[in-house]
Design a protein around this motif. Structure first.
Motif, short mmCIF file in Angstrom:
data_model
loop_
_atom_site.label_atom_id
_atom_site.label_comp_id
_atom_site.label_asym_id
_atom_site.label_seq_id
_atom_site.Cartn_x
_atom_site.Cartn_y
_atom_site.Cartn_z
N ARG A 240 0.84 -1.20 0.00
CA ARG A 240 0.00 0.00 0.00
C ARG A 240 0.88 1.25 0.00
O ARG A 240 2.03 1.22 0.44
CB ARG A 240 -0.91 0.01 1.23
CG ARG A 240 -0.15 0.01 2.55
CD ARG A 240 -1.08 -0.04 3.74
NE ARG A 240 -0.34 -0.24 4.99
CZ ARG A 240 0.22 0.73 5.70
NH1 ARG A 240 0.11 1.99 5.31
NH2 ARG A 240 0.87 0.46 6.82
N ARG A 243 0.02 7.92 2.28
CA ARG A 243 -0.58 9.15 1.75
C ARG A 243 -0.68 10.21 2.84
O ARG A 243 -0.63 9.90 4.04
CB ARG A 243 -1.97 8.86 1.18
CG ARG A 243 -1.94 7.82 0.05
CD ARG A 243 -3.32 7.57 -0.52
NE ARG A 243 -3.29 6.55 -1.58
CZ ARG A 243 -3.00 6.80 -2.84
NH1 ARG A 243 -2.72 8.03 -3.23
NH2 ARG A 243 -2.99 5.83 -3.74
N ASP A 244 -0.80 11.47 2.39
CA ASP A 244 -0.95 12.55 3.35
C ASP A 244 -2.40 12.64 3.84
O ASP A 244 -3.24 11.79 3.49
CB ASP A 244 -0.48 13.88 2.75
CG ASP A 244 -1.31 14.33 1.55
OD1 ASP A 244 -2.43 13.81 1.37
OD2 ASP A 244 -0.84 15.19 0.80
N ASP A 245 -2.69 13.65 4.64
CA ASP A 245 -4.02 13.77 5.23
C ASP A 245 -5.11 13.98 4.20
O ASP A 245 -6.30 13.75 4.47
CB ASP A 245 -4.04 14.93 6.24
CG ASP A 245 -3.13 14.66 7.43
OD1 ASP A 245 -2.85 13.47 7.69
OD2 ASP A 245 -2.70 15.63 8.09
N ASN A 246 -4.72 14.43 3.00
CA ASN A 246 -5.70 14.66 1.93
C ASN A 246 -5.80 13.47 0.98
O ASN A 246 -6.48 13.55 -0.05
CB ASN A 246 -5.32 15.91 1.15
CG ASN A 246 -5.37 17.16 2.00
OD1 ASN A 246 -6.31 17.35 2.78
ND2 ASN A 246 -4.37 18.02 1.87
N GLY A 247 -5.11 12.38 1.32
CA GLY A 247 -5.15 11.19 0.48
C GLY A 247 -4.18 11.22 -0.68
O GLY A 247 -4.20 10.31 -1.53
N LYS A 248 -3.31 12.21 -0.74
CA LYS A 248 -2.36 12.33 -1.84
C LYS A 248 -1.11 11.51 -1.55
O LYS A 248 -0.59 11.52 -0.44
CB LYS A 248 -1.97 13.80 -2.04
CG LYS A 248 -1.03 14.04 -3.20
CD LYS A 248 -0.71 15.53 -3.31
CE LYS A 248 0.29 15.79 -4.43
NZ LYS A 248 0.63 17.24 -4.51
N ARG A 249 -0.65 10.77 -2.57
CA ARG A 249 0.56 9.96 -2.40
C ARG A 249 1.75 10.86 -2.13
O ARG A 249 1.94 11.88 -2.78
CB ARG A 249 0.82 9.14 -3.67
CG ARG A 249 2.07 8.27 -3.59
CD ARG A 249 2.16 7.37 -4.81
NE ARG A 249 2.39 8.13 -6.03
CZ ARG A 249 3.61 8.44 -6.50
NH1 ARG A 249 4.69 8.08 -5.82
NH2 ARG A 249 3.73 9.09 -7.63
#
Length: 278
Positions: A240, A243-249
């Motif tokens: 997996r 990702r960051d808090d915004n779901g960005k890889r």
């Protein structure tokens, strides 16, 4: 079991790197195997000595140790060149003079339609005939593409992590349709990531490749090359992505997530493991 971590010294290691390195290291140690380190520095325009030094420092701080000497791709350019020459003389490569704009215009023509593969727009084969090698012609100093019509054959690899796992079948039709004629030698490098990683994994005797799920499609290219070059195929674990808090890889440009920044802020190696759920 022999696993590896192969970062590029083009920026700081971030949490995603830490997860991949820790996972590969822990798997190897648990199995009583070896964990190797490789520096993927073929892009000398971006590689920097201070980033390489930072990689070693961060890995040691995380408690990661590696076996044997570090392999550096910049010291293996002659190996890549020799393999390219063999593929060229065997008719598996062709010279390509197309610019990125040429490719965009060709694939967006009404009769073609744009299709994307692991390396972006799938090349329409414009130079496949005109750039093919003539008997005895030396390897040219131009970008070289793999003729997937000739090179691809049925093969497979074992996926251990990504769902669904197990045997993953690769067909020549699939490679021609979904991948196309990839670049195996760039003008500015004399090689490419795909060729180098395949030759390096074989040279290091890697039996398990542990890396992010974003490279799953690229693995089909690597297994195809292994089959063409008669090299062993490791098993693969595509884990997996962090990702960051915004779901960005996470990417190297995200300096706020760099391991060095966490260290400066007082985090411990155990904190890093907790952040990536290890």
């Amino acid at each position: 079991m022999i696993s590896r971590f192969a970062p590029s010294p083009t920026g700081p290691l971030h949490l995603g790197h830490a997860y991949s390195a820790l996972l590969a290291h822990d798997m190897a140690r648990k199995a009583g195997g070896q964990f190797l380190l490789r520096i993927e520095d073929i892009d000398q325009s971006r590689a920097r000595p201070h980033w390489e030094a930072q990689i070693y420092d961060d890995l040691r701080w995380l408690g990661i140790t590696w076996d044997g000497p570090v392999m550096r791709q910049s010291e293996r350019l002659n190996i890549y060149r020799e393999t390219l020459d063999k593929l060229w003389q065997s008719g598996f490569l062709y010279s390509c003079t197309c610019t990125r704009r040429d490719i965009e215009e060709a694939v967006n023509a009404p009769q073609e339609g744009a299709a994307f593969g692991p390396d972006g727009l799938i090349y329409p084969g414009t130079c496949r005939l005109s750039g093919a090698p003539q008997p005895g012609q030396p390897l040219p100093d131009t970008p070289l593409r793999l003729n997937m019509l000739r090179a691809a054959g049925p093969c497979h690899f074992t996926e251990l992590c990504k769902t669904p796992n197990g045997a993953q079948q690769i067909t020549s039709e699939q490679m021609q349709r979904d991948v196309g004629d990839i670049v195996l030698a760039r003008r500015d490098m004399g090689t490419s990531y795909h060729l180098s990683v395949v030759l390096d994994d074989a040279a290091q005797g890697i039996t398990r490749v542990i890396r992010g799920a974003d490279l799953f499609e690229a693995t089909k290219i690597h297994v195809t090359l292994q089959n063409l070059l008669k090299l062993p195929t490791p098993s693969y674990c595509h884990h997996r992505l962090i990702r960051d808090d915004n779901g960005k890889r996470l990417a190297k440009r995200d300096d706020a997530r760099a391991i060095a920044k966490y260290r400066q802020d007082g985090a411990s190696p155990e904190d890093i493991r907790a952040m990536v759920r290890l």
